[in-house]
Design a protein around this motif. Sequence first.
Motif, short mmCIF file in Angstrom:
data_model
loop_
_atom_site.label_atom_id
_atom_site.label_comp_id
_atom_site.label_asym_id
_atom_site.label_seq_id
_atom_site.Cartn_x
_atom_site.Cartn_y
_atom_site.Cartn_z
N LYS A 92 5.30 7.17 -11.28
CA LYS A 92 3.87 6.85 -11.43
C LYS A 92 3.16 8.02 -12.12
CE LYS A 92 1.45 4.56 -8.59
NZ LYS A 92 1.05 3.54 -9.50
N LYS A 93 2.17 7.67 -12.91
CA LYS A 93 1.40 8.70 -13.61
C LYS A 93 0.62 9.55 -12.60
CE LYS A 93 -1.76 9.24 -17.44
NZ LYS A 93 -2.55 8.57 -18.46
N ASN A 94 -0.07 8.87 -11.70
CA ASN A 94 -0.81 9.57 -10.63
C ASN A 94 -0.25 9.13 -9.29
OD1 ASN A 94 -2.65 10.84 -12.38
ND2 ASN A 94 -3.84 8.96 -12.53
N ILE A 95 0.21 10.07 -8.50
CA ILE A 95 0.76 9.77 -7.20
C ILE A 95 -0.40 9.59 -6.22
CG2 ILE A 95 2.21 10.62 -5.32
CD1 ILE A 95 3.78 12.17 -7.51
N PRO A 96 -0.54 8.39 -5.63
CA PRO A 96 -1.72 8.12 -4.81
C PRO A 96 -1.69 8.76 -3.42
CG PRO A 96 -0.28 6.21 -4.83
CD PRO A 96 0.32 7.21 -5.77
N PHE A 97 -0.52 9.11 -2.94
CA PHE A 97 -0.41 9.63 -1.58
C PHE A 97 -0.49 11.15 -1.57
CE2 PHE A 97 2.08 5.65 -1.71
CZ PHE A 97 1.26 4.91 -0.90
N ASN A 98 -1.22 11.66 -0.58
CA ASN A 98 -1.35 13.12 -0.47
C ASN A 98 -0.12 13.72 0.22
OD1 ASN A 98 -1.73 12.65 2.28
ND2 ASN A 98 -3.95 12.77 2.13
N ILE A 99 -0.01 15.02 0.17
CA ILE A 99 1.16 15.71 0.71
C ILE A 99 1.31 15.48 2.22
CG2 ILE A 99 2.15 18.01 1.15
CD1 ILE A 99 1.41 18.73 -1.72
N PRO A 100 0.24 15.53 3.04
CA PRO A 100 0.44 15.25 4.47
C PRO A 100 1.03 13.86 4.74
CG PRO A 100 -1.66 16.32 4.15
CD PRO A 100 -1.13 16.01 2.77
N LEU A 101 0.66 12.87 3.94
CA LEU A 101 1.20 11.53 4.12
C LEU A 101 2.69 11.49 3.76
CD1 LEU A 101 -0.15 8.99 5.18
CD2 LEU A 101 -0.41 8.21 2.84
N ILE A 102 3.07 12.22 2.74
CA ILE A 102 4.47 12.30 2.33
C ILE A 102 5.28 13.04 3.40
CG2 ILE A 102 6.04 13.25 0.60
CD1 ILE A 102 3.66 12.73 -1.42
N VAL A 103 4.75 14.13 3.91
CA VAL A 103 5.41 14.86 4.99
C VAL A 103 5.55 13.96 6.23
CG1 VAL A 103 5.18 16.79 6.63
CG2 VAL A 103 4.76 17.15 4.19
N GLY A 104 4.51 13.17 6.50
CA GLY A 104 4.55 12.24 7.63
C GLY A 104 5.67 11.22 7.51
N TYR A 105 5.95 10.80 6.28
CA TYR A 105 7.05 9.87 6.04
C TYR A 105 8.38 10.51 6.41
CZ TYR A 105 10.37 6.96 3.46
OH TYR A 105 11.43 6.17 3.10
N TYR A 106 8.59 11.73 5.95
CA TYR A 106 9.85 12.42 6.26
C TYR A 106 9.94 12.80 7.73
CZ TYR A 106 11.28 12.32 1.46
OH TYR A 106 11.68 11.89 0.24
#
Length: 189
Positions: free
Chosen positions: A52-66
């Motif tokens: 994606k050109k612009n990633i809509p999810f912020n870093i805390p949300l990505i960390v939350g996934y992991y």
Amino acid sequence: MKRKFILLLSMVFIIFMISLLIFYLVKGDSSRWQVALGGIFVSALPLLLLFKKNIPFNIPLIVGYYLFIFCSLFLGSISSFYLHYKWWDSTLHFYKGVYVALAGITLYKLCVPVKVRNDLSKWILFLFVLSLAVLASVIWEVYEFLGDLTPITHTMQRGGNTDTMLDLLYGLAGGLIMAIYSFVRKQNV
């Protein structure tokens, strides 16, 4: 920054899961190597965001996934937290409700233009966030049910109907808390 972070976190988890896969394959532990194999795939999913050109999810949300992957796959299934701690499953279902609701808020902001958002009722956001969290809980329970129908596993719904209903209630509770938050803070969300 986000792209490098996603790439790094994905690679760390993929390598970790590949290591577990090899370890449990050599050991002959069929249930754990299958979990590790699934872990490789879910660890790689966020890599799709890199297209994606612009990633809509912020870093805390990505960390939350992991964090969820680590807690459910490694701690829950591989390290047997689901068996040893009765509260572990319920806690993760609650967390999943909160997490999916937070992702729903991000999707709401992504899909609904600011001009339209200002005129929408708070109830639309509330219902969207809550519905998404509940849908995720229902889909997960269907996955558990179908998983137990296969010859691979019969342990995903150990408590039967009671387990399913409690899981759904905990997912609903997490989603409801975030839906109320989004209702109260609509202008700032």
